[in-house]
Design an enzyme around this catalytic site. Structure first.
Site, PDB file in Angstrom:
ATOM      1  N   LYS A   4      78.310  40.941  -0.107  1.00 27.43           N
ATOM      2  CA  LYS A   4      77.182  41.807   0.269  1.00 27.43           C
ATOM      3  C   LYS A   4      76.696  41.372   1.643  1.00 27.43           C
ATOM      4  O   LYS A   4      76.594  40.167   1.908  1.00 27.43           O
ATOM      5  CB  LYS A   4      76.042  41.624  -0.741  1.00 27.43           C
ATOM      6  CG  LYS A   4      76.040  42.664  -1.833  1.00 27.43           C
ATOM      7  CD  LYS A   4      74.728  42.717  -2.577  1.00 27.43           C
ATOM      8  CE  LYS A   4      74.407  41.425  -3.300  1.00 27.43           C
ATOM      9  NZ  LYS A   4      73.152  41.391  -4.010  1.00 27.43           N
ATOM     10  N   SER A  39      68.292  34.828  -5.252  1.00 25.31           N
ATOM     11  CA  SER A  39      68.041  35.144  -3.842  1.00 25.31           C
ATOM     12  C   SER A  39      67.722  36.625  -3.678  1.00 25.31           C
ATOM     13  O   SER A  39      66.835  36.997  -2.894  1.00 25.31           O
ATOM     14  CB  SER A  39      69.264  34.793  -2.994  1.00 25.31           C
ATOM     15  OG  SER A  39      69.528  33.424  -3.053  1.00 25.31           O
TER      16      SER A  39
END
Ligand code: ADP
Length: 165
Positions: free
Chosen positions: A41, A133
């Site tokens: 990502k 995160s």
């Protein structure tokens, strides 16, 4: 000397990661935190910023073990990087059952590619078990308070990002 590699995106580092680093440093002589340069990502923070935040957080919040923790960036195969750093172990953290399937697959794959490098798992600390995160980034981007989730080094960087958008 026992060396462990702790690979991840660390985009950004959270108290969950710091806890794993501290606990790994109790088991191994050296811990190399390996920051994946180009995660699947697109990361919010560039690799230099992710490295700087981890270094700052370890120095300020994990002072007793800081001299045994190294932070580096890498791309490519984790086992190859572990070998280059002289690490016989890969450290990963497990939060919920949902982490288990992909971590098991990754551990088997790494073992196939590098039978000399074994993966060791640390169970998340109860107080950090909800932390990720991506959750932290989402909260910060929506203007929420991430105190207690991430070290000050990350809070500052998230706030700067929020101001710049
Ligand atoms: P990746 O993109 O490789 O999953 P992350 O930076 O998200 O990298 O996580 C790196 C490692 O740290 C993974 O093994 C992950 O399960 C673990 N980890 C992440 N958050 C926590 C937490 N809150 N408690 C324990 N381990 C965690």
């Amino acid at each position: 000397m026992s060396v462990a590699l702790y690979p991840g995106s660390f985009d950004p580092v959270t108290y969950g990661h710091l806890d794993i680093i501290e606990r790994a440093a109790r088991v191994f002589d050296r811990v190399v935190v390996a920051v994946l340069g180009n995660p699947r990502k697109a990361p919010l923070f560039g690799e230099e910023e992710r490295v700087a935040a981890i270094r700052e957080a370890v120095a300020t919040e994990c002072a007793p073990i800081a001299d045994r923790v190294e932070v580096a960036t890498f791309d490519g195969l984790t086992v190859e990087f572990a070998r280059r750093r002289g690490a016989d172990f890969i450290v990963r953290g497990l939060r919920a059952v949902s982490d288990f399937e992909s971590e098991l697959q990754m551990a088997h794959t790494n073992r196939k590619m590098g039978p000399d490098v074994d993966t060791v798992f640390f169970m998340t600390a109860l107080e950090h078990s909800y932390l990720s995160s991506s959750l932290v980034k989402e909260i910060a981007q929506l203007g929420g308070d991430v105190t207690g989730m991430v070290p000050a080094a990350v809070e500052r960087r998230l706030a700067a990002r929020a101001r710049s958008v």
